[in-house]
Design an enzyme around this catalytic site. Structure first.
Site, PDB file in Angstrom:
ATOM      1  N   PRO A   2       0.910  -1.092   0.128  1.00 32.28           N
ATOM      2  CA  PRO A   2      -0.020  -0.218   0.026  1.00 32.28           C
ATOM      3  C   PRO A   2       0.762   1.362  -0.042  1.00 32.28           C
ATOM      4  O   PRO A   2       1.747   1.387   0.819  1.00 32.28           O
ATOM      5  CB  PRO A   2      -0.800  -0.213   1.331  1.00 32.28           C
ATOM      6  N   GLU A   3       0.619   2.050  -0.782  1.00 30.41           N
ATOM      7  CA  GLU A   3       1.290   3.538  -0.912  1.00 30.41           C
ATOM      8  C   GLU A   3       0.565   4.398  -0.416  1.00 30.41           C
ATOM      9  O   GLU A   3      -0.633   4.277   0.110  1.00 30.41           O
ATOM     10  CB  GLU A   3       1.740   3.787  -2.078  1.00 30.41           C
TER      11      GLU A   3
END
Ligand SMILES: [Zn+2]
Length: 291
Positions: A2-3
């Site tokens: 996840p960014e």
């Protein structure tokens, strides 16, 4: 992994479920490297508390508690933060998935990977933090303490100014892509959006950071913000394990220009997209469009 957009999507969907409700039940798994605060202490400290606000800095979520303490949450590689009302095939095992009849939805039941469960004083949904690989993190921060991980972070990528990027790139011989991924320069940027922004700014990921001009830094940062915002709008990317907190997949991956499109044609010029390894990460670019 996840960014920034996936964490922001999580924040926006979790915040209404979390804020203002009193925590009445806390369940955890046993002590492991997932817990930066021992689970027994976490259970005691969270009980009876309520959350006043949920903020994000880079890839970290910070819940402000009503006793002045903060709960730090990091999704790591495979962390999933969602409520007990979601349905998502990504949360089921392969066997469970295979047993579903077409169109059937199966509600998630907390399993061995559900490291933190919060129940509330009302009859509303519970909150789950699940992480199969346990690279995610939970930490309780006492009043006036600073987590060293947060202290090291640079300005959040969505709040950054081009001049900051330009100044950070001066005298740096590392590839510009490596600089973009440096969390002490810009917090929240990961591999997908760095590749996408460099394509939109026509800059090759391997170019030395100090060779990127002021004008190009402006173009790069505005491209970066554009892809981050667009990804937030579309619910993030569901390339790996990310599942939106409402069980929905994100759709940014359908709009990718270069990331993981190697051996496919550039959408602008038809040149084949290349994949190289740069600083132990993959980088994807178009040799014709990016200089
Ligand atoms: Zn091209």
């Amino acid at each position: 992994m996840p960014e920034l957009p996936e964490v922001e999507v999580t924040r926006r969907r979790i915040a209404p479920v979390l804020i203002g409700r009193t925590i009445a039940r806390v369940k955890t798994t046993a002590q492991s490297y997932f817990f930066l605060t021992p689970p027994s202490r976490l259970r005691r400290a969270l009980l009876g508390r309520s959350v006043l606000a949920l903020a994000r800095h880079g890839k970290y979520l910070i819940a402000s508690l009503d006793d002045g303490r903060e709960l730090l949450l990091h999704l790591g590689m495979t962390g999933q933060l969602f409520t007990s009302t979601v349905y998502s095939p990504r949360l089921l095992s392969a066997t469970q998935r295979g047993a579903l009849t077409p169109g059937e939805q199966q509600r998630f039941r907390p399993d061995a990977h559900t490291h933190l469960q919060l129940g509330f004083g009302d009859s509303g949904p519970e909150l789950y933090f699940r992480d199969v690989r346990k690279f995610g993190k939970v930490r309780l921060l006492d009043r006036d303490t600073v987590d060293p991980r947060l202290a090291r972070l640079g300005v959040d990528a969505l709040a950054a100014k081009a001049e900051h990027l330009f100044a950070s790139a001066r005298g740096r011989r590392v590839p510009i892509k490596t600089l973009l991924l440096d969390q002490s320069v810009l917090a929240g940027v990961g591999n997908i959006y760095a590749d996408e922004a460099l394509f939109l700014a026509s800059i090759r990921p391997t170019r030395a950071a100090h060779r990127v001009s002021r004008v190009e830094c402006q173009r790069l940062l505005s491209a970066l913000k554009r892809v981050l915002r667009r990804s937030i709008e579309t619910g993030g990317s569901s390339i790996n394990d990310f599942v939106g907190p409402d069980g929905q997949d994100g759709h940014y991956q359908d709009e990718r220009w270069v990331y993981a499109r190697h051996t496919q044609a550039c959408k602008r010029c038809k040149t084949l997209i290349e994949r190289i390894v740069l600083g132990q990460r993959s980088a994807h670019f178009c040799r014709t469009c990016q200089k």
